[in-house]
Motif scaffolding. Structure first.
Motif, PDB file in Angstrom:
ATOM      1  N   ALA A   6       0.852  -1.195   0.000  1.00 29.35           N
ATOM      2  CA  ALA A   6       0.000   0.000   0.000  1.00 29.35           C
ATOM      3  C   ALA A   6       0.885   1.241   0.000  1.00 29.35           C
ATOM      4  CB  ALA A   6      -0.876  -0.011   1.241  1.00 29.35           C
ATOM      5  N   PRO A   7       0.408   2.352  -0.570  1.00 33.08           N
ATOM      6  CA  PRO A   7       1.214   3.581  -0.565  1.00 33.08           C
ATOM      7  C   PRO A   7       1.528   4.039   0.857  1.00 33.08           C
ATOM      8  CG  PRO A   7      -0.693   3.809  -2.010  1.00 33.08           C
ATOM      9  CD  PRO A   7      -0.870   2.514  -1.272  1.00 33.08           C
ATOM     10  N   LEU A   8       2.730   4.629   1.006  1.00 34.43           N
ATOM     11  CA  LEU A   8       3.056   5.336   2.246  1.00 34.43           C
ATOM     12  C   LEU A   8       2.474   6.734   2.093  1.00 34.43           C
ATOM     13  CD1 LEU A   8       6.839   4.397   2.384  1.00 34.43           C
ATOM     14  CD2 LEU A   8       4.953   3.251   3.549  1.00 34.43           C
ATOM     15  N   VAL A   9       1.758   7.189   3.102  1.00 33.40           N
ATOM     16  CA  VAL A   9       1.083   8.484   3.022  1.00 33.40           C
ATOM     17  C   VAL A   9       1.815   9.482   3.907  1.00 33.40           C
ATOM     18  CG1 VAL A   9      -1.097   9.704   3.333  1.00 33.40           C
ATOM     19  CG2 VAL A   9      -1.106   7.278   2.711  1.00 33.40           C
ATOM     20  N   THR A  10       2.271  10.602   3.298  1.00 30.73           N
ATOM     21  CA  THR A  10       2.861  11.679   4.089  1.00 30.73           C
ATOM     22  C   THR A  10       1.930  12.883   3.984  1.00 30.73           C
ATOM     23  OG1 THR A  10       4.159  12.671   2.302  1.00 30.73           O
ATOM     24  CG2 THR A  10       5.154  10.806   3.469  1.00 30.73           C
ATOM     25  N   ASP A  11       2.328  14.007   4.529  1.00 33.28           N
ATOM     26  CA  ASP A  11       1.427  15.170   4.531  1.00 33.28           C
ATOM     27  C   ASP A  11       0.913  15.509   3.137  1.00 33.28           C
ATOM     28  OD1 ASP A  11       1.614  15.453   7.209  1.00 33.28           O
ATOM     29  OD2 ASP A  11       2.991  17.165   7.186  1.00 33.28           O
ATOM     30  N   ARG A  12       1.854  15.523   2.149  1.00 32.94           N
ATOM     31  CA  ARG A  12       1.468  15.977   0.806  1.00 32.94           C
ATOM     32  C   ARG A  12       1.708  14.957  -0.291  1.00 32.94           C
ATOM     33  NH1 ARG A  12       5.056  21.165   0.367  1.00 32.94           N
ATOM     34  NH2 ARG A  12       6.523  19.695   1.300  1.00 32.94           N
ATOM     35  N   LEU A  14       2.150  10.650  -1.758  1.00 34.90           N
ATOM     36  CA  LEU A  14       2.044   9.193  -1.651  1.00 34.90           C
ATOM     37  C   LEU A  14       3.350   8.628  -2.197  1.00 34.90           C
ATOM     38  CD1 LEU A  14      -1.442   8.264  -3.191  1.00 34.90           C
ATOM     39  CD2 LEU A  14      -0.860   8.545  -0.778  1.00 34.90           C
ATOM     40  N   LEU A  15       3.971   7.731  -1.463  1.00 32.70           N
ATOM     41  CA  LEU A  15       5.109   6.973  -1.980  1.00 32.70           C
ATOM     42  C   LEU A  15       4.567   5.576  -2.237  1.00 32.70           C
ATOM     43  CD1 LEU A  15       7.996   8.065   0.424  1.00 32.70           C
ATOM     44  CD2 LEU A  15       7.009   9.261  -1.527  1.00 32.70           C
ATOM     45  N   ARG A  16       4.505   5.226  -3.506  1.00 31.59           N
ATOM     46  CA  ARG A  16       3.789   3.988  -3.854  1.00 31.59           C
ATOM     47  C   ARG A  16       4.621   3.146  -4.810  1.00 31.59           C
ATOM     48  NH1 ARG A  16       2.871   4.691  -8.957  1.00 31.59           N
ATOM     49  NH2 ARG A  16       2.231   6.685  -9.855  1.00 31.59           N
ATOM     50  N   VAL A  70      12.252   0.784  -4.690  1.00 27.83           N
ATOM     51  CA  VAL A  70      12.117   1.994  -5.490  1.00 27.83           C
ATOM     52  C   VAL A  70      10.644   2.337  -5.585  1.00 27.83           C
ATOM     53  CG1 VAL A  70      12.745   3.191  -7.604  1.00 27.83           C
ATOM     54  CG2 VAL A  70      14.105   1.250  -6.849  1.00 27.83           C
ATOM     55  N   LEU A  71      10.301   3.543  -5.141  1.00 26.55           N
ATOM     56  CA  LEU A  71       8.898   3.960  -5.095  1.00 26.55           C
ATOM     57  C   LEU A  71       8.686   5.201  -5.948  1.00 26.55           C
ATOM     58  CD1 LEU A  71       8.334   3.547  -1.248  1.00 26.55           C
ATOM     59  CD2 LEU A  71       7.650   1.961  -3.065  1.00 26.55           C
ATOM     60  N   ALA A  72       7.503   5.272  -6.555  1.00 24.96           N
ATOM     61  CA  ALA A  72       7.104   6.483  -7.261  1.00 24.96           C
ATOM     62  C   ALA A  72       6.626   7.500  -6.231  1.00 24.96           C
ATOM     63  CB  ALA A  72       5.983   6.164  -8.239  1.00 24.96           C
ATOM     64  N   VAL A  73       6.958   8.776  -6.481  1.00 28.41           N
ATOM     65  CA  VAL A  73       6.517   9.859  -5.591  1.00 28.41           C
ATOM     66  C   VAL A  73       5.358  10.564  -6.274  1.00 28.41           C
ATOM     67  CG1 VAL A  73       7.198  11.981  -4.413  1.00 28.41           C
ATOM     68  CG2 VAL A  73       8.888  10.148  -4.769  1.00 28.41           C
ATOM     69  N   GLU A  74       4.206  10.533  -5.626  1.00 25.70           N
ATOM     70  CA  GLU A  74       2.996  11.121  -6.218  1.00 25.70           C
ATOM     71  C   GLU A  74       2.497  12.250  -5.328  1.00 25.70           C
ATOM     72  OE1 GLU A  74       0.088   8.262  -7.799  1.00 25.70           O
ATOM     73  OE2 GLU A  74      -1.461   9.445  -6.782  1.00 25.70           O
ATOM     74  N   GLN A  75       2.172  13.385  -5.960  1.00 22.91           N
ATOM     75  CA  GLN A  75       1.649  14.531  -5.205  1.00 22.91           C
ATOM     76  C   GLN A  75       0.166  14.267  -4.929  1.00 22.91           C
ATOM     77  OE1 GLN A  75       2.364  18.147  -7.309  1.00 22.91           O
ATOM     78  NE2 GLN A  75       1.737  19.442  -5.618  1.00 22.91           N
ATOM     79  N   ARG A  76      -0.222  14.260  -3.662  1.00 20.46           N
ATOM     80  CA  ARG A  76      -1.607  13.906  -3.325  1.00 20.46           C
ATOM     81  C   ARG A  76      -2.601  14.888  -3.908  1.00 20.46           C
ATOM     82  NH1 ARG A  76      -1.715  13.210   2.995  1.00 20.46           N
ATOM     83  NH2 ARG A  76      -3.941  12.931   2.570  1.00 20.46           N
ATOM     84  N   ALA A  77      -2.233  16.184  -3.918  1.00 20.43           N
ATOM     85  CA  ALA A  77      -3.198  17.207  -4.348  1.00 20.43           C
ATOM     86  C   ALA A  77      -3.533  17.099  -5.829  1.00 20.43           C
ATOM     87  CB  ALA A  77      -2.646  18.596  -4.043  1.00 20.43           C
ATOM     88  N   THR A  78      -2.599  16.576  -6.628  1.00 22.42           N
ATOM     89  CA  THR A  78      -2.799  16.558  -8.081  1.00 22.42           C
ATOM     90  C   THR A  78      -2.863  15.148  -8.664  1.00 22.42           C
ATOM     91  OG1 THR A  78      -0.421  16.580  -8.441  1.00 22.42           O
ATOM     92  CG2 THR A  78      -1.515  18.735  -8.321  1.00 22.42           C
ATOM     93  N   GLY A  79      -2.397  14.169  -7.914  1.00 19.00           N
ATOM     94  CA  GLY A  79      -2.302  12.804  -8.443  1.00 19.00           C
ATOM     95  C   GLY A  79      -1.147  12.639  -9.413  1.00 19.00           C
ATOM     96  N   ARG A  80      -0.315  13.665  -9.554  1.00 19.19           N
ATOM     97  CA  ARG A  80       0.783  13.613 -10.512  1.00 19.19           C
ATOM     98  C   ARG A  80       1.991  12.862  -9.936  1.00 19.19           C
ATOM     99  NH1 ARG A  80       4.255  18.841 -12.760  1.00 19.19           N
ATOM    100  NH2 ARG A  80       5.688  17.593 -14.023  1.00 19.19           N
ATOM    101  N   MET A  81       2.599  12.022 -10.764  1.00 18.78           N
ATOM    102  CA  MET A  81       3.846  11.355 -10.383  1.00 18.78           C
ATOM    103  C   MET A  81       4.973  12.365 -10.596  1.00 18.78           C
ATOM    104  SD  MET A  81       6.730   9.660 -11.347  1.00 18.78           S
ATOM    105  CE  MET A  81       7.402   8.098 -11.800  1.00 18.78           C
ATOM    106  N   THR A 114      12.637  16.612   0.865  1.00 17.76           N
ATOM    107  CA  THR A 114      12.797  16.432   2.310  1.00 17.76           C
ATOM    108  C   THR A 114      11.696  15.514   2.855  1.00 17.76           C
ATOM    109  OG1 THR A 114      13.694  18.667   2.412  1.00 17.76           O
ATOM    110  CG2 THR A 114      13.041  17.683   4.488  1.00 17.76           C
ATOM    111  N   GLU A 115      10.466  15.750   2.388  1.00 10.07           N
ATOM    112  CA  GLU A 115       9.330  14.937   2.859  1.00 10.07           C
ATOM    113  C   GLU A 115       9.484  13.477   2.418  1.00 10.07           C
ATOM    114  OE1 GLU A 115       5.712  17.196   2.598  1.00 10.07           O
ATOM    115  OE2 GLU A 115       4.494  15.389   2.406  1.00 10.07           O
ATOM    116  N   THR A 116       9.963  13.288   1.187  1.00  8.62           N
ATOM    117  CA  THR A 116      10.149  11.926   0.655  1.00  8.62           C
ATOM    118  C   THR A 116      11.230  11.185   1.431  1.00  8.62           C
ATOM    119  OG1 THR A 116       9.490  12.615  -1.555  1.00  8.62           O
ATOM    120  CG2 THR A 116      10.838  10.634  -1.402  1.00  8.62           C
ATOM    121  N   VAL A 117      12.380  11.825   1.595  1.00  9.44           N
ATOM    122  CA  VAL A 117      13.490  11.127   2.262  1.00  9.44           C
ATOM    123  C   VAL A 117      13.163  10.910   3.743  1.00  9.44           C
ATOM    124  CG1 VAL A 117      15.955  11.181   2.802  1.00  9.44           C
ATOM    125  CG2 VAL A 117      15.152  11.945   0.564  1.00  9.44           C
ATOM    126  N   SER A 118      12.414  11.838   4.339  1.00 13.35           N
ATOM    127  CA  SER A 118      11.978  11.622   5.736  1.00 13.35           C
ATOM    128  C   SER A 118      11.189  10.321   5.846  1.00 13.35           C
ATOM    129  CB  SER A 118      11.072  12.769   6.204  1.00 13.35           C
ATOM    130  OG  SER A 118      11.794  13.944   6.334  1.00 13.35           O
TER     131      SER A 118
END
Ligand SMILES: CC(C)(COP(=O)(O)OP(=O)(O)OC[C@H]1O[C@@H](n2cnc3c(N)ncnc32)[C@H](O)[C@@H]1OP(=O)(O)O)[C@@H](O)C(=O)NCCC(=O)NCCS
Length: 192
Positions: A6-12, A14-16, A70-81, A114-118
């Motif tokens: 399942a995706p990891l959810v951070t403030d802004r 998704l790491l999926r 290796v995870l894709a970084v997706e912006q939650r607000a836009t759904g953009r990878m 910073t948010e991703t590496v955290s």
């Protein structure tokens, strides 16, 4: 052993795990001179990007030494990878790992690296039980160096002329953080 289904959810973010439809976004990343500048890779062909995504589809598990998550970084607000991030298990015996991140230039300058590496450091220390995590960057990659300092990582090494690409020698810097250091300094915004 660590497996991300399942995706990891951070403030802004998704790491999926990667999906087959990430090819176009990853290809955009891997063909941009401003992204590749300090990575030493030539721009990818579309066939190479398809192969990379095919590999990434199964790279959601750390089960043995040298495995990379290796995870894709997706912006939650836009759904953009907007990028990709990795955690490599360097040593099982010595509980060492390495993190890395690549963001689309349009997504840089907002704290997403910073948010991703955290989130990756939370995974590395809290779920994989690592003792020390390193990151390595070109000595001229100012944005990367700032992000690593912001995360509380310490510069431990300056590797003079350790990479030779297209007739040019490059210096790399090694940064590291220990589990106990991360526990006392982790910024907010990590995995929920
Ligand atoms: C390295 C890289 C990931 C850094 O990305 P970044 O967006 O600069 O880093 P961060 O996400 O930590 O963002 C920090 C910047 O956002 C700003 N920012 C805005 N909102 C923020 C927030 N909510 N939280 C933190 N920082 C924020 C900071 O002030 C900082 O700006 P500054 O660099 O001008 O001081 C990016 O430059 C990149 O992808 N480069 C190409 C690939 C690459 O070289 N990867 C590294 C390989 S080792």
């Amino acid at each position: 052993m660590l497996r991300i289904d399942a995706p990891l959810v951070t403030d802004r973010l998704l790491l999926r795990p990667f999906r087959a439809d990430d090819v176009d976004a990853l290809h955009d990343l891997r063909t941009r001179a401003d992204v590749l500048r300090y990575l030493y890779w030539p721009p990818a062909t579309i066939e190479q990007t398809r192969d990379v995504v095919a590999q990434r589809l199964t790279m959601n598990t750390l089960s043995r030494e040298n495995d990379a998550l290796v995870l894709a970084v997706e912006q939650r607000a836009t759904g953009r990878m907007i990028g990709e991030a990795d955690l490599r298990w360097l040593s099982v015996e010595h509980r060492q790992g390495e993190v890395g991140v690549i963001l689309h230039p349009e997504a840089q300058g907002s704290g997403f690296a910073t948010e991703t590496v955290s989130a990756l450091l939370d995974l590395a220390f809290d779920r994989l039980g690592l003792h020390r995590v390193v990151a390595q960057t070109n000595a001229h990659n100012a944005a990367s160096i700032r992000a690593l300092h912001r995360l509380g990582m310490r510069q431990e090494g300056h590797l003079r002329q350790c990479v030779h690409v297209a007739g040019v020698w490059h210096d790399e810097l090694v940064f590291a953080i220990l589990a106990e250091e991360w526990a006392s300094t982790a910024p907010t915004g990590g995995v929920r």
